[in-house]
Scaffold this motif. Structure first.
Motif, PDB file in Angstrom:
ATOM      1  N   UNK A   8       0.824  -1.214   0.000  1.00 23.82           N
ATOM      2  CA  UNK A   8       0.000   0.000   0.000  1.00 23.82           C
ATOM      3  C   UNK A   8       0.857   1.264   0.000  1.00 23.82           C
ATOM      4  N   UNK A   9       2.008   1.201   0.650  1.00 21.18           N
ATOM      5  CA  UNK A   9       2.898   2.369   0.671  1.00 21.18           C
ATOM      6  C   UNK A   9       3.671   2.496  -0.634  1.00 21.18           C
ATOM      7  N   UNK A  10       4.187   1.393  -1.127  1.00 21.35           N
ATOM      8  CA  UNK A  10       5.062   1.432  -2.303  1.00 21.35           C
ATOM      9  C   UNK A  10       4.294   1.551  -3.613  1.00 21.35           C
ATOM     10  N   UNK A  11       3.162   0.907  -3.709  1.00 20.39           N
ATOM     11  CA  UNK A  11       2.421   0.859  -4.968  1.00 20.39           C
ATOM     12  C   UNK A  11       2.196   2.200  -5.638  1.00 20.39           C
ATOM     13  N   UNK A  12       1.512   3.109  -4.977  1.00 19.29           N
ATOM     14  CA  UNK A  12       1.248   4.408  -5.614  1.00 19.29           C
ATOM     15  C   UNK A  12       2.519   5.176  -5.968  1.00 19.29           C
ATOM     16  N   UNK A  13       3.528   5.098  -5.114  1.00 17.52           N
ATOM     17  CA  UNK A  13       4.759   5.835  -5.382  1.00 17.52           C
ATOM     18  C   UNK A  13       5.553   5.228  -6.532  1.00 17.52           C
ATOM     19  N   UNK A  14       5.512   3.911  -6.664  1.00 14.19           N
ATOM     20  CA  UNK A  14       6.186   3.289  -7.807  1.00 14.19           C
ATOM     21  C   UNK A  14       5.503   3.677  -9.113  1.00 14.19           C
ATOM     22  N   UNK A  48       9.789  12.311 -18.292  1.00 15.48           N
ATOM     23  CA  UNK A  48      10.986  13.148 -18.286  1.00 15.48           C
ATOM     24  C   UNK A  48      11.030  14.185 -17.186  1.00 15.48           C
ATOM     25  N   UNK A  49      10.164  14.062 -16.181  1.00 14.57           N
ATOM     26  CA  UNK A  49      10.173  15.022 -15.072  1.00 14.57           C
ATOM     27  C   UNK A  49      11.437  14.903 -14.226  1.00 14.57           C
ATOM     28  N   UNK A  50      11.971  13.690 -14.125  1.00 15.43           N
ATOM     29  CA  UNK A  50      13.247  13.483 -13.470  1.00 15.43           C
ATOM     30  C   UNK A  50      13.874  12.217 -14.004  1.00 15.43           C
ATOM     31  N   UNK A  51      15.123  12.027 -13.618  1.00 14.80           N
ATOM     32  CA  UNK A  51      15.846  10.851 -14.063  1.00 14.80           C
ATOM     33  C   UNK A  51      16.755  10.382 -12.937  1.00 14.80           C
ATOM     34  N   UNK A  52      17.310   9.208 -13.125  1.00 12.50           N
ATOM     35  CA  UNK A  52      18.217   8.645 -12.135  1.00 12.50           C
ATOM     36  C   UNK A  52      19.618   8.623 -12.725  1.00 12.50           C
ATOM     37  N   UNK A  53      20.567   9.093 -11.951  1.00 14.86           N
ATOM     38  CA  UNK A  53      21.952   9.160 -12.392  1.00 14.86           C
ATOM     39  C   UNK A  53      22.536   7.749 -12.441  1.00 14.86           C
ATOM     40  N   UNK A  54      22.812   7.276 -13.633  1.00 10.64           N
ATOM     41  CA  UNK A  54      23.324   5.909 -13.789  1.00 10.64           C
ATOM     42  C   UNK A  54      24.701   5.750 -13.156  1.00 10.64           C
ATOM     43  N   UNK A 106       6.512   7.193  -9.788  1.00 10.56           N
ATOM     44  CA  UNK A 106       7.886   7.196 -10.279  1.00 10.56           C
ATOM     45  C   UNK A 106       7.953   6.791 -11.751  1.00 10.56           C
ATOM     46  N   UNK A 107       7.239   5.731 -12.098  1.00  6.57           N
ATOM     47  CA  UNK A 107       7.216   5.270 -13.496  1.00  6.57           C
ATOM     48  C   UNK A 107       6.710   6.364 -14.427  1.00  6.57           C
ATOM     49  N   UNK A 108       5.590   6.959 -14.066  1.00  5.31           N
ATOM     50  CA  UNK A 108       5.006   8.003 -14.907  1.00  5.31           C
ATOM     51  C   UNK A 108       5.919   9.223 -15.011  1.00  5.31           C
ATOM     52  N   UNK A 109       6.475   9.628 -13.895  1.00  8.53           N
ATOM     53  CA  UNK A 109       7.313  10.830 -13.880  1.00  8.53           C
ATOM     54  C   UNK A 109       8.616  10.625 -14.651  1.00  8.53           C
ATOM     55  N   UNK A 110       9.230   9.465 -14.511  1.00  9.88           N
ATOM     56  CA  UNK A 110      10.485   9.238 -15.234  1.00  9.88           C
ATOM     57  C   UNK A 110      10.236   9.076 -16.725  1.00  9.88           C
ATOM     58  N   UNK A 111       9.159   8.389 -17.077  1.00  6.85           N
ATOM     59  CA  UNK A 111       8.850   8.225 -18.498  1.00  6.85           C
ATOM     60  C   UNK A 111       8.434   9.554 -19.146  1.00  6.85           C
ATOM     61  N   UNK A 142      13.281   1.700 -14.055  1.00  5.58           N
ATOM     62  CA  UNK A 142      13.583   2.322 -12.760  1.00  5.58           C
ATOM     63  C   UNK A 142      14.696   1.515 -12.097  1.00  5.58           C
ATOM     64  N   UNK A 143      15.694   2.185 -11.530  1.00 10.88           N
ATOM     65  CA  UNK A 143      16.775   1.454 -10.861  1.00 10.88           C
ATOM     66  C   UNK A 143      16.235   0.539  -9.756  1.00 10.88           C
ATOM     67  N   UNK A 144      16.857  -0.589  -9.620  1.00  8.41           N
ATOM     68  CA  UNK A 144      16.457  -1.549  -8.597  1.00  8.41           C
ATOM     69  C   UNK A 144      16.463  -0.909  -7.210  1.00  8.41           C
ATOM     70  N   UNK A 145      17.402  -0.013  -6.984  1.00  9.05           N
ATOM     71  CA  UNK A 145      17.472   0.651  -5.680  1.00  9.05           C
ATOM     72  C   UNK A 145      16.244   1.515  -5.411  1.00  9.05           C
ATOM     73  N   UNK A 146      15.675   2.098  -6.447  1.00  8.13           N
ATOM     74  CA  UNK A 146      14.482   2.925  -6.264  1.00  8.13           C
ATOM     75  C   UNK A 146      13.306   2.059  -5.828  1.00  8.13           C
ATOM     76  N   UNK A 147      13.198   0.893  -6.405  1.00  7.69           N
ATOM     77  CA  UNK A 147      12.165  -0.053  -5.968  1.00  7.69           C
ATOM     78  C   UNK A 147      12.434  -0.443  -4.519  1.00  7.69           C
ATOM     79  N   UNK A 148      13.702  -0.727  -4.220  1.00  6.05           N
ATOM     80  CA  UNK A 148      14.083  -1.063  -2.850  1.00  6.05           C
ATOM     81  C   UNK A 148      13.804   0.058  -1.871  1.00  6.05           C
TER      82      UNK A 148
END
Length: 109
Positions: free
Chosen positions: A41-47, A57-63, A50-55, A74-80
């Motif tokens: 319930x906590x992670x679902x909406x935020x994931x 282009x609102x933000x990105x993750x530094x590889x 995150x998916x919508x925002x990164x796709x 999405x980086x595995x760490x972001x899911x974590x």
């Protein structure tokens, strides 16, 4: 080594809070169904966010600061992050509540 930055932060959070369950006999990890429901319930909406925002282009993750493993881009760490941080918060909250109850009970004696 920079690619381990995010994973290292998550490991630090886990190492600091996981022992609380055992030290204070919280039973949070024993009640795994309740914990799993809470994390979903906590992670679902935020994931999804995150998916919508990164796709979009609102933000990105530094590889350079994340591991190469990705889940739907999405980086595995972001899911974590959405598992580790709520878990750390729950364990911390339960530990503080336990300490406060024990202190209150000692004052009554």
């Amino acid at each position: 080594m920079r690619h381990l930055t995010y994973a290292g932060m998550l490991a630090f959070c886990l190492l600091g809070t996981l022992p609380l369950d055992r030290w204070f006999h919280l039973g949070v990890l024993r009640r795994w169904r309740r914990l799993l429901l809470t994390l979903v319930l906590a992670a679902g909406p935020f994931l999804v966010w995150d998916l919508l925002a990164t796709h979009a282009g609102h933000w990105r993750f530094d590889s350079a600061q994340t591991l190469p493993a990705r889940v739907l881009g999405i980086p595995l760490e972001e899911v974590g992050f959405f598992v580790v941080i709520p878990l750390a918060a729950i364990l911390t909250y339960e530990a503080v509540q336990t300490v406060l109850v024990r202190a209150r009970d000692r004052r009554r004696l």
